[in-house]
Design a protein around this motif. Structure first.
Motif, PDB file in Angstrom:
ATOM      1  N   ALA A 160      14.452  26.667 -11.122  1.00  0.00           N
ATOM      2  CA  ALA A 160      14.733  27.756 -10.178  1.00  0.00           C
ATOM      3  C   ALA A 160      13.763  27.730  -9.010  1.00  0.00           C
ATOM      4  CB  ALA A 160      14.661  29.106 -10.895  1.00  0.00           C
ATOM      5  N   VAL A 161      12.494  27.556  -9.306  1.00  0.00           N
ATOM      6  CA  VAL A 161      11.482  27.500  -8.243  1.00  0.00           C
ATOM      7  C   VAL A 161      11.749  26.305  -7.324  1.00  0.00           C
ATOM      8  CG1 VAL A 161       9.027  27.083  -7.799  1.00  0.00           C
ATOM      9  CG2 VAL A 161       9.723  28.780  -9.502  1.00  0.00           C
ATOM     10  N   LEU A 162      12.116  25.169  -7.905  1.00  0.00           N
ATOM     11  CA  LEU A 162      12.402  23.987  -7.082  1.00  0.00           C
ATOM     12  C   LEU A 162      13.616  24.208  -6.184  1.00  0.00           C
ATOM     13  CD1 LEU A 162      11.732  21.111  -9.657  1.00  0.00           C
ATOM     14  CD2 LEU A 162      10.328  21.760  -7.688  1.00  0.00           C
TER      15      LEU A 162
ATOM     16  N   THR B  54      13.411  24.452  -2.190  1.00  0.00           N
ATOM     17  CA  THR B  54      14.241  23.551  -1.381  1.00  0.00           C
ATOM     18  C   THR B  54      15.061  24.338  -0.377  1.00  0.00           C
ATOM     19  OG1 THR B  54      14.362  21.942  -3.178  1.00  0.00           O
ATOM     20  CG2 THR B  54      16.056  21.793  -1.486  1.00  0.00           C
ATOM     21  N   THR B  55      15.585  25.487  -0.795  1.00  0.00           N
ATOM     22  CA  THR B  55      16.357  26.334   0.118  1.00  0.00           C
ATOM     23  C   THR B  55      15.487  26.793   1.284  1.00  0.00           C
ATOM     24  OG1 THR B  55      17.724  27.104  -1.715  1.00  0.00           O
ATOM     25  CG2 THR B  55      17.754  28.425   0.294  1.00  0.00           C
ATOM     26  N   PHE B  56      14.299  27.306   0.981  1.00  0.00           N
ATOM     27  CA  PHE B  56      13.422  27.805   2.042  1.00  0.00           C
ATOM     28  C   PHE B  56      12.905  26.661   2.919  1.00  0.00           C
ATOM     29  CE2 PHE B  56      12.990  31.416  -0.998  1.00  0.00           C
ATOM     30  CZ  PHE B  56      13.637  32.338  -0.198  1.00  0.00           C
ATOM     31  N   TYR B  57      12.595  25.522   2.324  1.00  0.00           N
ATOM     32  CA  TYR B  57      12.161  24.364   3.104  1.00  0.00           C
ATOM     33  C   TYR B  57      13.284  23.898   4.027  1.00  0.00           C
ATOM     34  CZ  TYR B  57      10.783  19.594   4.247  1.00  0.00           C
ATOM     35  OH  TYR B  57      10.498  18.426   4.928  1.00  0.00           O
TER      36      TYR B  57
ATOM     37  N   ASN C 240      27.991  25.633   3.351  1.00  0.00           N
ATOM     38  CA  ASN C 240      28.196  24.525   2.416  1.00  0.00           C
ATOM     39  C   ASN C 240      26.899  23.844   2.017  1.00  0.00           C
ATOM     40  OD1 ASN C 240      30.996  24.762   2.219  1.00  0.00           O
ATOM     41  ND2 ASN C 240      31.303  23.581   4.082  1.00  0.00           N
ATOM     42  N   PHE C 241      25.776  24.329   2.565  1.00  0.00           N
ATOM     43  CA  PHE C 241      24.498  23.687   2.264  1.00  0.00           C
ATOM     44  C   PHE C 241      23.464  24.704   1.774  1.00  0.00           C
ATOM     45  CE2 PHE C 241      20.360  22.035   3.731  1.00  0.00           C
ATOM     46  CZ  PHE C 241      20.296  20.922   2.937  1.00  0.00           C
ATOM     47  N   LEU C 242      23.037  25.622   2.648  1.00  0.00           N
ATOM     48  CA  LEU C 242      21.960  26.546   2.296  1.00  0.00           C
ATOM     49  C   LEU C 242      22.368  27.558   1.221  1.00  0.00           C
ATOM     50  CD1 LEU C 242      20.450  27.275   5.815  1.00  0.00           C
ATOM     51  CD2 LEU C 242      19.375  26.015   3.950  1.00  0.00           C
ATOM     52  N   ILE C 243      23.510  28.198   1.393  1.00  0.00           N
ATOM     53  CA  ILE C 243      23.928  29.217   0.421  1.00  0.00           C
ATOM     54  C   ILE C 243      24.153  28.618  -0.968  1.00  0.00           C
ATOM     55  CG2 ILE C 243      25.766  30.861  -0.167  1.00  0.00           C
ATOM     56  CD1 ILE C 243      25.876  31.640   2.770  1.00  0.00           C
TER      57      ILE C 243
ATOM     58  N   GLY D 181      19.457  28.338  -7.099  1.00  0.00           N
ATOM     59  CA  GLY D 181      18.131  28.869  -7.389  1.00  0.00           C
ATOM     60  C   GLY D 181      18.228  30.198  -8.118  1.00  0.00           C
ATOM     61  N   ILE D 182      19.131  31.067  -7.651  1.00  0.00           N
ATOM     62  CA  ILE D 182      19.351  32.356  -8.306  1.00  0.00           C
ATOM     63  C   ILE D 182      19.919  32.157  -9.702  1.00  0.00           C
ATOM     64  CG2 ILE D 182      20.736  34.469  -8.207  1.00  0.00           C
ATOM     65  CD1 ILE D 182      20.469  34.243  -5.113  1.00  0.00           C
TER      66      ILE D 182
END
Length: 172
Positions: free
Chosen positions: A19-21, A25-28, A72-75, A81-82
């Motif tokens: 989850a953290v990874l 990755t989302t925030f990065y 199609n990528f970030l969400i 992660g959620i």
């Protein structure tokens, strides 16, 4: 019961790390896409590659338009992660001294609600705003739906177990 606690503890840590990874990755990815730091635009601006930090080695690739980048990528990466965070919370409930607790019922409820609603919400948003969805996403949504239904049944069983346990505690 000891084996359940050991297994759930191992799975808790694994899913929490995953989850953290995913969330990192989302925030990065969001940071790099907004600042264009560590992003390589390829094939006449049609595609992009997000590189590993402080390198030019490709990490994530996608189409270079904002609808794709968001829906199609970030969400989807953020949703996974959620998903793993909620799953780790379910495993955490199995680590507790008492199996039937309000905490466990709540974690199962959060898990089944997310699995039933979020994949279909993502498909809806992607089809409206991006005009298309990634291949195979419908299949993944169906799998999450059945996982959510299974978690719903588990939550109902845990809720009834909690009720019986509370009645026993009052009776003694």
């Amino acid at each position: 019961m000891k084996n359940v606690k050991i297994t759930s503890t191992i799975l808790f840590y694994i899913t929490r790390i995953v989850a953290v990874l995913y969330l990192a990755t989302t925030f990065y990815s969001l940071l790099t896409l907004l600042t264009e730091w560590s992003v390589i635009i390829r094939e006449n601006g049609q595609y992009y590659s997000i590189c590993f930090p402080f390198s030019e080695k490709h990490f994530l690739n996608g189409e270079n338009n904002w609808a794709y980048k968001i829906f199609n990528f970030l969400i989807p990466i953020g949703f996974y992660g959620i998903f793993f965070l909620l799953l780790s919370n379910v495993f955490n409930a199995f680590r507790k001294p008492k199996l039937f607790t309000k905490y466990g019922v709540n974690q199962l409820r959060n898990f089944y609600l997310a699995n039933i609603t979020l994949p279909f919400l993502e498909i809806l948003l992607a089809s409206i705003f991006a005009g298309k969805i990634e291949e195979g996403l419908e299949f993944v949504a169906v799998i999450h739906f059945f996982l959510g239904v299974f978690a719903y049944f588990m939550a109902a069983i845990f809720k009834q177990g909690l009720q019986i346990q509370n009645e026993q505690d009052l009776f003694i």
